[in-house]
Design a protein around this motif. Structure first.
Motif, PDB file in Angstrom:
ATOM      1  N   GLY A  78       0.815  -1.208   0.000  1.00 17.78           N
ATOM      2  CA  GLY A  78       0.000   0.000   0.000  1.00 17.78           C
ATOM      3  C   GLY A  78       0.849   1.257   0.000  1.00 17.78           C
ATOM      4  O   GLY A  78       0.585   2.200  -0.762  1.00 17.78           O
ATOM      5  N   PHE A  79       1.875   1.281   0.835  1.00 18.23           N
ATOM      6  CA  PHE A  79       2.748   2.449   0.886  1.00 18.23           C
ATOM      7  C   PHE A  79       3.504   2.632  -0.423  1.00 18.23           C
ATOM      8  O   PHE A  79       3.702   3.762  -0.887  1.00 18.23           O
TER       9      PHE A  79
ATOM     10  N   GLY B 185      -5.189   9.769   0.480  1.00 17.17           N
ATOM     11  CA  GLY B 185      -4.815   8.753   1.456  1.00 17.17           C
ATOM     12  C   GLY B 185      -5.181   9.140   2.873  1.00 17.17           C
ATOM     13  O   GLY B 185      -5.569   8.278   3.680  1.00 17.17           O
ATOM     14  N   SER B 186      -5.068  10.430   3.193  1.00 17.87           N
ATOM     15  CA  SER B 186      -5.440  10.880   4.540  1.00 17.87           C
ATOM     16  C   SER B 186      -6.947  10.820   4.744  1.00 17.87           C
ATOM     17  O   SER B 186      -7.435  10.376   5.797  1.00 17.87           O
ATOM     18  N   LEU B 187      -7.710  11.250   3.750  1.00 16.42           N
ATOM     19  CA  LEU B 187      -9.172  11.258   3.886  1.00 16.42           C
ATOM     20  C   LEU B 187      -9.747   9.851   3.960  1.00 16.42           C
ATOM     21  O   LEU B 187     -10.736   9.602   4.659  1.00 16.42           O
ATOM     22  N   ILE B 188      -9.129   8.928   3.247  1.00 16.59           N
ATOM     23  CA  ILE B 188      -9.693   7.582   3.163  1.00 16.59           C
ATOM     24  C   ILE B 188      -9.331   6.721   4.371  1.00 16.59           C
ATOM     25  O   ILE B 188      -9.884   5.635   4.571  1.00 16.59           O
TER      26      ILE B 188
ATOM     27  N   PRO C 257      -5.105   1.900  -8.979  1.00 19.39           N
ATOM     28  CA  PRO C 257      -4.072   2.905  -9.276  1.00 19.39           C
ATOM     29  C   PRO C 257      -2.911   2.363 -10.093  1.00 19.39           C
ATOM     30  O   PRO C 257      -2.325   3.106 -10.896  1.00 19.39           O
ATOM     31  N   THR C 258      -2.556   1.091  -9.904  1.00 17.92           N
ATOM     32  CA  THR C 258      -1.394   0.560 -10.615  1.00 17.92           C
ATOM     33  C   THR C 258      -1.670   0.397 -12.113  1.00 17.92           C
ATOM     34  O   THR C 258      -0.849   0.774 -12.957  1.00 17.92           O
TER      35      THR C 258
ATOM     36  N   ALA D 146      -4.127   6.594  -6.243  1.00 18.57           N
ATOM     37  CA  ALA D 146      -3.008   6.025  -5.482  1.00 18.57           C
ATOM     38  C   ALA D 146      -3.211   6.216  -3.990  1.00 18.57           C
ATOM     39  O   ALA D 146      -2.594   5.515  -3.176  1.00 18.57           O
ATOM     40  N   GLY D 147      -4.093   7.164  -3.609  1.00 13.87           N
ATOM     41  CA  GLY D 147      -4.397   7.344  -2.198  1.00 13.87           C
ATOM     42  C   GLY D 147      -5.008   6.120  -1.549  1.00 13.87           C
ATOM     43  O   GLY D 147      -4.992   5.990  -0.318  1.00 13.87           O
ATOM     44  N   LEU D 148      -5.559   5.203  -2.355  1.00  9.90           N
ATOM     45  CA  LEU D 148      -6.070   3.945  -1.806  1.00  9.90           C
ATOM     46  C   LEU D 148      -4.989   3.211  -1.028  1.00  9.90           C
ATOM     47  O   LEU D 148      -5.267   2.548  -0.020  1.00  9.90           O
TER      48      LEU D 148
END
Length: 515
Positions: free
Chosen positions: A58-59, A95-98, A125-126, A150-152
């Motif tokens: 994920g990161f 990423g922060s919101l999710i 995203p990939t 990508a925030g996922l």
């Protein structure tokens, strides 16, 4: 007369068999020492390993754009410096919101089930990334939307930490959460180290030379395949805990606690700095220490691909050390000195940047392939290259401090919630109250992770400030702002957690270095 009595040998109970992967566990009591040693430890360790793997992916996907954005001009996408910083920042905002819904998904769906879902979502995203970089006509707005997906990957951290928090006893949480987070955080270093090599760029401190053609889509396809592996591994080897079930209403009760928001604010300073600096580091090196006016002619100076991964690597390695220090000396005390170190390190970074020699602008001829660097340009770039080791050392010092602070702040959260529960519990309700405290600490971890990650959005935006015409000056100004923010974080830590006595002469709630 003697009588002989035959007594049957006493049966020795066989040790309980730890539940296998792929099942839901109904009885889970990690604070029970006998249960932990016989059943809990091997199950918790197995879930931790595969949680780290999924979070690591994920990161990596989350920070996919941190390196690739700096390479887009080379494959024909003509974006400004500010536009590139926005591409780097957008995944951090999403990423922060999710992270909040990801945190609440663990008690709703189960840790194992949600890990399968979150790993599978990384295919979005990939694969979109792989398509976009192969399509020369892809507009900037489309890149922004794809970067947002990508925030996922950023959401994986919150669900993973919330899940692992349920598996470990309080005395082990600092180390376990530190290892889990570090395994994820190091995904940033992996993507920044390996992506240039995978796509045909330079890397490994110059040992790998760049090829004539970049193939950025390779990174997208590789991580799409790894996402499938992560989903299957979670399905086969991880477990759900029925005791971790709770409703969103129960979890949202923590928004009433002021410590939820204090810790979230401090986490902006630690994790927000880590992820923001990690995302921006490739572009920071490129802006300040590299010069390449035209893609057709090799650049001069320091190539970001050689060193960009070091910051995330140092910060990731330091994180479990921060958890260990917090277990040993108290999270509040470690967090306090972390912010002291971050202030000192940031000021050192500013000092090195002020030593840079301005690079004169270059005139590009009609035929870019005939471009020649002027002597003044070469002299300025060479002078700046001699300063780079000092800049790197100061910046890595900041990264190490952020990693230690990440570990110490997350160690504080479960203990703060436990202390709050102990103030109101009774012998009859102690077990239920402690279980509630564990659920609430997972919710606070998720909220703090969500709020803290906003720093990862704000930092690249500040570096790319469009209202400052000179990108180098914008970077200097940004570091000054960050140093001031760390002073505020230091004062906040002291006020709430390390001072012994309030102004009124009373010790504030939970204000102890043991937190």
């Amino acid at each position: 007369m003697s009588t002989t009595t035959d007594t049957a040998p006493t049966a020795v109970a066989a040790p309980p068999v730890p539940p296998r992967g792929g099942v839901t566990i109904d009885e889970w009591h990690p604070e029970d020492e006998a249960f932990w040693e016989s059943v809990g430890r091997p199950v918790a360790r197995r879930n931790l390993i595969w949680s780290i793997f999924s979070e690591h992916l994920g990161f990596s996907v989350w920070l996919l754009w941190s390196v690739s954005a700096a390479m887009l001009p080379r494959i024909g996408f003509d974006f400004t410096v500010s536009q590139l910083f926005v591409l780097v920042a957008i995944p951090n905002l999403v990423g922060s919101l999710i992270r909040l819904p990801y945190t609440f998904a663990v008690p709703r769906f189960g840790g194992r089930n949600w890990t399968v879902i979150s790993a599978s979502l990384l295919l979005v995203p990939t694969l979109l990334f792989a398509w976009a970089v192969q399509t020369p006509g892809t507009p900037y707005w489309a890149f922004c939307l794809i970067a947002a997906t990508a925030g996922l990957g950023g959401g994986n951290f919150a669900s993973s930490m919330a899940n692992i928090n349920f598996f470990y006893p309080l005395r082990k949480k600092g180390t376990a959460l530190g290892l889990n987070a570090a395994g994820g955080n190091i995904g940033v270093a992996f993507i920044q180290f390996f992506l240039p090599i995978i796509v045909g760029g330079a890397g490994v401190f110059g040992l790998v030379q760049a090829k004539d053609e970049l193939n950025l889509e390779r990174a997208g396809y590789l991580y799409a395949g790894l996402a499938i592996v992560g989903a299957f591994a979670a399905w086969l080897f991880m477990n759900n805990l029925s005791g971790a079930k709770s409703s969103p209403r129960e979890q949202l009760a923590v928004v009433r606690y002021h410590h939820t928001w204090v810790m979230s604010f401090l986490y902006i300073g630690t994790f927000g700095s880590f992820i923001g600096y990690s995302a921006a580091m490739p572009l920071l090196i490129k802006i300040n220490f590299w010069n390449q006016p035209v893609p057709e002619v090799p650049g001069i100076g320091i190539n970001f691909a050689y060193y960009a991964f070091l910051g995330a690597l140092v910060g990731s390695i330091a994180r479990p050390f921060g958890g260990w220090l917090a277990d040993k000396y108290g999270g509040a005390r470690v967090t306090f000195w972390t912010f002291v170190a971050m202030i000192v390190g940031t000021l050192a970074v500013i000092v090195t940047l002020r030593q840079l020699t301005p690079v004169p602008p270059s005139e590009v001829p009609a035929d870019p392939s005939t471009f020649v660097y002027s002597e003044a340009t070469r002299a300025a770039v060479e002078a700046n290259s001699t300063i780079f080791p000092w800049f790197l050392a100061a910046f890595l010092f900041v990264f190490a401090a952020t990693g230690i602070g990440n570990g110490s702040t997350y160690r504080m959260i479960p203990l703060i919630l436990q202390r709050q529960a102990e103030h109101t519990t009774t012998p009859e309700t102690r077990r239920a109250d402690m279980a509630r405290a564990t659920k609430e600490s997972s919710a606070v971890i998720g909220i703090a992770g969500a709020v803290g990650a906003i720093g990862g959005f704000l930092i690249p935006l500040t570096f790319g400030s469009p209202w400052v015409t000179d990108p180098v000056e914008a970077v200097k100004m940004a570091f000054g702002v960050f140093a001031g923010f760390y002073v505020v974080c230091l004062a906040t830590t002291w006020f709430f957690y390390t001072r012994r006595v309030t102004v009124a002469g009373r010790a504030p709630a939970l204000a102890t270095a043991d937190v």
